[in-house]
Design an enzyme around this catalytic site. Structure first.
Site, PDB file in Angstrom:
ATOM      1  N   LYS A  77       0.705  -6.413 -20.135  1.00  0.00           N
ATOM      2  CA  LYS A  77       0.779  -7.005 -18.946  1.00  0.00           C
ATOM      3  C   LYS A  77      -0.385  -7.820 -18.579  1.00  0.00           C
ATOM      4  O   LYS A  77      -0.146  -8.964 -18.079  1.00  0.00           O
ATOM      5  CB  LYS A  77       0.817  -5.877 -17.727  1.00  0.00           C
ATOM      6  CG  LYS A  77       0.968  -6.480 -16.387  1.00  0.00           C
ATOM      7  CD  LYS A  77       2.434  -6.958 -16.246  1.00  0.00           C
ATOM      8  CE  LYS A  77       2.432  -7.367 -14.674  1.00  0.00           C
ATOM      9  NZ  LYS A  77       3.254  -8.711 -14.700  1.00  0.00           N
ATOM     10  N   TRP A 130      -3.675  -2.088  -1.075  1.00  0.00           N
ATOM     11  CA  TRP A 130      -3.783  -2.992  -1.972  1.00  0.00           C
ATOM     12  C   TRP A 130      -4.247  -4.091  -1.033  1.00  0.00           C
ATOM     13  O   TRP A 130      -3.559  -4.564  -0.100  1.00  0.00           O
ATOM     14  CB  TRP A 130      -2.364  -3.625  -2.846  1.00  0.00           C
ATOM     15  CG  TRP A 130      -2.374  -4.581  -3.605  1.00  0.00           C
ATOM     16  CD1 TRP A 130      -1.942  -5.783  -3.102  1.00  0.00           C
ATOM     17  CD2 TRP A 130      -2.528  -4.775  -4.971  1.00  0.00           C
ATOM     18  NE1 TRP A 130      -1.921  -6.759  -4.231  1.00  0.00           N
ATOM     19  CE2 TRP A 130      -2.269  -6.230  -5.131  1.00  0.00           C
ATOM     20  CE3 TRP A 130      -3.051  -3.844  -5.918  1.00  0.00           C
ATOM     21  CZ2 TRP A 130      -2.416  -6.398  -6.547  1.00  0.00           C
ATOM     22  CZ3 TRP A 130      -3.049  -4.342  -7.243  1.00  0.00           C
ATOM     23  CH2 TRP A 130      -2.893  -5.727  -7.452  1.00  0.00           C
ATOM     24  N   ASN A 181       0.782   0.161   5.856  1.00  0.00           N
ATOM     25  CA  ASN A 181       1.152  -0.585   4.763  1.00  0.00           C
ATOM     26  C   ASN A 181       1.865  -1.908   5.380  1.00  0.00           C
ATOM     27  O   ASN A 181       2.619  -1.826   6.294  1.00  0.00           O
ATOM     28  CB  ASN A 181       1.978   0.184   4.009  1.00  0.00           C
ATOM     29  CG  ASN A 181       2.882  -0.765   3.013  1.00  0.00           C
ATOM     30  OD1 ASN A 181       2.440  -1.538   2.540  1.00  0.00           O
ATOM     31  ND2 ASN A 181       4.226  -0.308   2.732  1.00  0.00           N
ATOM     32  N   GLY A 182       1.572  -2.989   5.025  1.00  0.00           N
ATOM     33  CA  GLY A 182       1.989  -4.205   5.703  1.00  0.00           C
ATOM     34  C   GLY A 182       1.127  -5.116   5.923  1.00  0.00           C
ATOM     35  O   GLY A 182      -0.029  -5.107   5.422  1.00  0.00           O
ATOM     36  N   ARG A 188       1.230   1.243  -5.938  1.00  0.00           N
ATOM     37  CA  ARG A 188       1.631   0.490  -4.875  1.00  0.00           C
ATOM     38  C   ARG A 188       0.481  -0.335  -4.593  1.00  0.00           C
ATOM     39  O   ARG A 188       0.268  -1.209  -3.713  1.00  0.00           O
ATOM     40  CB  ARG A 188       2.181   1.115  -3.720  1.00  0.00           C
ATOM     41  CG  ARG A 188       3.462   1.599  -3.815  1.00  0.00           C
ATOM     42  CD  ARG A 188       3.717   2.500  -2.778  1.00  0.00           C
ATOM     43  NE  ARG A 188       3.998   1.600  -1.473  1.00  0.00           N
ATOM     44  CZ  ARG A 188       5.202   1.144  -1.236  1.00  0.00           C
ATOM     45  NH1 ARG A 188       6.240   1.259  -2.146  1.00  0.00           N
ATOM     46  NH2 ARG A 188       5.354   0.382  -0.117  1.00  0.00           N
ATOM     47  N   GLU A 246      10.187 -21.717 -17.080  1.00  0.00           N
ATOM     48  CA  GLU A 246       9.906 -20.459 -16.502  1.00  0.00           C
ATOM     49  C   GLU A 246      11.278 -19.732 -17.032  1.00  0.00           C
ATOM     50  O   GLU A 246      11.367 -18.658 -17.404  1.00  0.00           O
ATOM     51  CB  GLU A 246       9.588 -20.189 -15.163  1.00  0.00           C
ATOM     52  CG  GLU A 246       9.317 -18.932 -14.569  1.00  0.00           C
ATOM     53  CD  GLU A 246       8.460 -18.049 -15.134  1.00  0.00           C
ATOM     54  OE1 GLU A 246       7.718 -18.504 -16.127  1.00  0.00           O
ATOM     55  OE2 GLU A 246       8.575 -16.913 -15.107  1.00  0.00           O
ATOM     56  N   CYS A 251       1.009  -1.257   0.034  1.00  0.00           N
ATOM     57  CA  CYS A 251      -0.106  -0.035   0.127  1.00  0.00           C
ATOM     58  C   CYS A 251       1.025   1.289   0.028  1.00  0.00           C
ATOM     59  O   CYS A 251       1.976   1.211   0.267  1.00  0.00           O
ATOM     60  CB  CYS A 251      -0.881   0.090   1.056  1.00  0.00           C
ATOM     61  SG  CYS A 251      -1.924  -1.219   1.335  1.00  0.00           S
ATOM     62  N   HIS A 286      16.200 -37.634 -27.985  1.00  0.00           N
ATOM     63  CA  HIS A 286      15.106 -38.245 -28.866  1.00  0.00           C
ATOM     64  C   HIS A 286      15.124 -36.996 -30.009  1.00  0.00           C
ATOM     65  O   HIS A 286      13.788 -37.086 -30.502  1.00  0.00           O
ATOM     66  CB  HIS A 286      13.953 -38.348 -28.260  1.00  0.00           C
ATOM     67  CG  HIS A 286      14.143 -39.397 -27.261  1.00  0.00           C
ATOM     68  ND1 HIS A 286      14.214 -40.841 -27.566  1.00  0.00           N
ATOM     69  CD2 HIS A 286      14.500 -39.390 -26.027  1.00  0.00           C
ATOM     70  CE1 HIS A 286      14.493 -41.571 -26.435  1.00  0.00           C
ATOM     71  NE2 HIS A 286      14.580 -40.695 -25.258  1.00  0.00           N
ATOM     72  N   GLU A 322      11.174 -13.615 -23.475  1.00  0.00           N
ATOM     73  CA  GLU A 322      10.415 -12.245 -23.734  1.00  0.00           C
ATOM     74  C   GLU A 322      10.955 -11.027 -23.283  1.00  0.00           C
ATOM     75  O   GLU A 322      10.647 -10.077 -23.673  1.00  0.00           O
ATOM     76  CB  GLU A 322       9.156 -12.715 -22.633  1.00  0.00           C
ATOM     77  CG  GLU A 322       9.234 -12.381 -21.218  1.00  0.00           C
ATOM     78  CD  GLU A 322       8.171 -12.677 -20.302  1.00  0.00           C
ATOM     79  OE1 GLU A 322       8.054 -12.958 -19.282  1.00  0.00           O
ATOM     80  OE2 GLU A 322       6.992 -11.904 -20.795  1.00  0.00           O
ATOM     81  N   LYS A 352      11.154 -16.395 -19.208  1.00  0.00           N
ATOM     82  CA  LYS A 352      11.588 -15.178 -18.760  1.00  0.00           C
ATOM     83  C   LYS A 352      12.735 -14.377 -19.847  1.00  0.00           C
ATOM     84  O   LYS A 352      12.827 -13.447 -20.278  1.00  0.00           O
ATOM     85  CB  LYS A 352      12.415 -15.294 -17.533  1.00  0.00           C
ATOM     86  CG  LYS A 352      11.973 -14.740 -16.385  1.00  0.00           C
ATOM     87  CD  LYS A 352      10.653 -13.993 -15.777  1.00  0.00           C
ATOM     88  CE  LYS A 352       9.436 -14.067 -16.995  1.00  0.00           C
ATOM     89  NZ  LYS A 352       8.360 -14.434 -16.307  1.00  0.00           N
TER      90      LYS A 352
HETATM   91  C1  AGP Z   1       5.285 -13.568 -18.028  1.00  0.00           C
HETATM   92  O1  AGP Z   1       6.236 -13.060 -17.641  1.00  0.00           O
HETATM   93  C2  AGP Z   1       4.044 -12.976 -18.888  1.00  0.00           C
HETATM   94  N1  AGP Z   1       4.345 -11.794 -19.140  1.00  0.00           N
HETATM   95  C3  AGP Z   1       2.734 -13.967 -19.134  1.00  0.00           C
HETATM   96  O2  AGP Z   1       3.299 -14.978 -19.509  1.00  0.00           O
HETATM   97  C4  AGP Z   1       1.655 -14.000 -18.092  1.00  0.00           C
HETATM   98  O3  AGP Z   1       2.181 -14.757 -17.152  1.00  0.00           O
HETATM   99  C5  AGP Z   1       0.446 -14.742 -18.720  1.00  0.00           C
HETATM  100  O4  AGP Z   1      -0.064 -13.663 -19.683  1.00  0.00           O
HETATM  101  C6  AGP Z   1      -0.793 -14.813 -17.771  1.00  0.00           C
HETATM  102  O5  AGP Z   1      -0.946 -13.496 -17.138  1.00  0.00           O
HETATM  103  P1  AGP Z   1      -1.920 -13.673 -15.795  1.00  0.00           P
HETATM  104  O6  AGP Z   1      -0.964 -14.169 -15.100  1.00  0.00           O
HETATM  105  O7  AGP Z   1      -2.395 -12.123 -15.721  1.00  0.00           O
HETATM  106  O8  AGP Z   1      -3.070 -14.704 -16.267  1.00  0.00           O
END
Ligand code: AGP
Length: 609
Positions: A604, A75, A99-100, A27, A482, A2, A505, A489, A486
């Site tokens: 996002k 939040w 906050n916390g 925040r 993952e 927050c 394989h 992207e 990372k």
């Molecule tokens: C990961 O770094 C992403 N930008 C992307 O894969 C993300 O995790 C995915 O779009 C799912 O989003 P969400 O968790 O908001 O559903």
């Protein structure tokens, strides 16, 4: 997470608070509120929603006018976002913003209830306000004494802005873990969670340290320790521009969020552990309900789906319940075989991902029960799920998800522990042991974060690669998915993750000296197996980065770089081993000069198919 602002001086307090809060809205933004001394009396205005909703409310109902007060943008952690749960909260003569998270708030609330106190909200914050007032009534006229007594009772992380009705020209502040600064102007003083909030008024500030208490007047600020001794503080001067300050001094939100992971884990798991045992009852999850499920599907996209992969290994190993992990866009169109007696878990940071939402609606239509693991409060997935566990990562701004993934897997662990216990596969002692281990992970993550030199060196060698391979077995394979996502992207370097045993394989034909391999080998049982695969790629010229546990001594020529993470329980290793993978991706992108926080073509929150 927050945002807090406080002001005492000659300006319009409402202007300063609203302006400061607008800079802290990143925040948290599910509700906002301010408390201002109007003619010596504390008046509060608060509203669910964005800051704009609070401003509109004051336009309708009257603006608070005064020169001292506190403000908050929230939040939600305890209690849904609502007018009632919005800060500030009051208790008798005390009004606070927080906050916390107060870990022992239930015990404190019971104590206060036994003293005849009543509560208006579901928040842990109101408990603190009431406790402050309780102690203040015992020593009227000395707020600092009451604050010290209260701080000695509180467990958890917190930063607080406080006003006492008896002290209309004074703002009090205190902190433990959650950040708070004290701004020092000419004839005015401020508090803020982040220096951004006050930069347009002053650049001079004190950094409040844990267990310090600040008393602010228009003539300056005094800081005390828990023994009521005044502390001489070093005056600092901010030289950040406003946007850098929002990042708390970090160059990008992504690296800031990577650093926030230990606190995010604590904040997420603490309210779901009672007496050392997982307790998801507040989320609608009870042992009786868990025993009804015969099979589990985890449905999600991207990083959230990778968190589901970790969950699959952990749930199947501990609870012996079959888990199927699906990409949401596949699940929704493949006529999935789910129905009554099945549980479908939807994981999402934003709670608004179109495919995940559609998949959840389909699962409900088919008669399955749905459990959402979501970070954004009040989002569509959160609202429509049958059961809901909020993660408490706070707002994640960088497109590349880091802290949200971390708390998603933390929740998967808690869920797996509780499920395994409910199904009778593990006993209480084992459940307690696992829960205690989970509570130790923030410290382990801190340890990995303390030294970034090797990840920077590795990144410097990766920037010329066109393509990379991530390999691992079992939980390490889930993790390499993952790591690979990372890197691609944000650095725009192509990469794939592969089950190490599957290389022979087909994929091993790609290996040349131009194809670096990142091998994750944290699982004791599978370590030698993965090392054999590492030797195979090494023999074909690949540059190898090996991520393994401390104490493993691979032959010198097995890998070009060995990143050792703290030796911890196999099952919980993903929470620690993901950190170097995040850092390697981050530094590679930084060295390549890409737009780390807003990589090309990505958003996002993916609210379209
Ligand atoms: C990961 O770094 C992403 N930008 C992307 O894969 C993300 O995790 C995915 O779009 C799912 O989003 P969400 O968790 O908001 O559903």
């Amino acid at each position: 997470m927050c945002g807090i602002v406080g002001y005492v001086g000659q300006r319009s307090c409402t202007d300063v608070l609203m302006d400061g809060l607008s800079r802290l809205e990143y925040r948290g933004y599910d509700s906002a509120g301010i408390a201002v001394f109007e003619n010596g009396i504390i008046k509060v205005a608060k509203s669910k929603g964005r800051l704009k909703d609070l401003a509109d409310k004051m336009d309708r109902e009257g603006r608070l006018e005064g020169h001292a007060g506190i403000g908050h943008t929230r939040w939600a952690t305890h209690g849904e976002p609502s007018d009632r749960n919005s800060h500030p909260h009051g208790g008798g003569s005390v009004t606070i913003v927080h906050n916390g998270i107060i870990e022992n708030y239930k015990r404190l609330k019971d104590f206060l209830l036994s003293k005849g106190r009543t509560f208006e909200s579901d928040t842990d914050t109101e408990v603190v306000a009431q406790l402050l007032d309780y102690y203040y009534q015992a020593t009227p006229g000395d707020p600092v004494k009451a604050i010290i007594k209260t701080m000695k009772e509180l467990e958890g992380s917190y930063a607080l802005g406080v006003v006492f009705a008896d002290f209309p020209d004074t703002v009090f502040a205190l902190r433990k873990e959650s950040p708070l600064i004290v701004g020092l102007g000419e004839g005015e003083s401020f508090i803020a969670s982040d220096v951004t909030a006050i930069l347009q008024y002053t650049r001079d500030y004190y950094l409040l340290e844990p267990n310090e208490i600040a008393v602010l007047s228009k003539d300056g600020a005094k800081v005390y320790d828990l023994h009521y001794q005044e502390i001489k503080k070093e005056r600092k001067t901010a030289d950040w521009d406003v946007s850098a300050a929002e990042k708390g001094g970090y160059p990008h939100f992504m690296i800031k969020e990577i650093h926030e992971q230990p606190v995010a884990v604590k904040t997420t798991i603490a309210p779901r552990i009672t007496d050392g045992m997982p307790d998801l009852s507040e989320c609608g999850i009870t042992p009786e309900r868990l025993r009804e499920f015969h099979a589990i599907n985890v449905v999600a996209c991207g990083t959230a789906m990778h968190a589901g992969m970790v969950g699959k290994y952990v749930i199947e190993k501990l609870a012996k319940v079959p888990v199927n992990v699906d990409i949401a866009s596949e699940f929704r169109y493949r006529e999935p075989l789910v129905g009554e007696g099945d549980l479908v878990i939807i994981i999402s940071q934003s709670g608004e991902t179109a495919d995940s939402l559609a998949a959840m609606r389909l699962a409900k239509e088919l008669g399955a029960k749905t459990l959402a693991i979501v970070n954004a409060k009040g989002s569509s997935i959160a609202r429509e799920a049958d059961m809901l566990i909020y993660t408490h990562a706070g707002p994640e701004i960088a497109v590349a998800s880091t802290k949200a993934y971390m708390v998603q897997i933390a929740v998967m662990y808690l869920f797996a522990f509780e499920l395994a216990l409910a199904k009778g596969v593990i006993d209480e002692a084992e459940c307690r042991r696992l829960t205690a281990l989970l509570q130790e992970t923030p410290a382990q993550i801190e340890q990995v974060l303390a030294d970034k030199e090797l990840t920077q060196k590795i990144a410097a060698e990766l920037i010329t690669a066109d393509s990379l391979l991530y390999i691992g077995r079992g939980l390490d394979y889930a993790l390499s998915m993952e790591g690979s996502l990372k890197l691609k992207e944000i650095s725009y370097i192509h990469s794939e993750s592969y089950a190490a045993g599957e290389l022979k394989h087909g994929t091993i034909s790609l290996i040349t000296e131009n194809m670096p391999v990142i091998a994750v080998a944290t699982q004791k049982r599978l370590y030698e197996k993965t090392i054999s695969n590492v030797k195979e790629v090494k023999a074909r010229g690949a540059k190898v980065v090996l991520i393994c546990r401390e104490g493993c001594c691979p032959d010198q020529d097995v890998a070009d770089h060995v990143f050792q993470i703290p030796n911890f329980d196999d099952l919980l290793m993903p929470m620690i081993a993901v950190v170097p993978l995040q850092l390697i991706a981050y530094y590679t992108a930084v060295l390549k000069g890409t737009d780390v926080d807003k990589p090309r073509n990505l958003a996002k929150s993916v609210t379209v198919e």
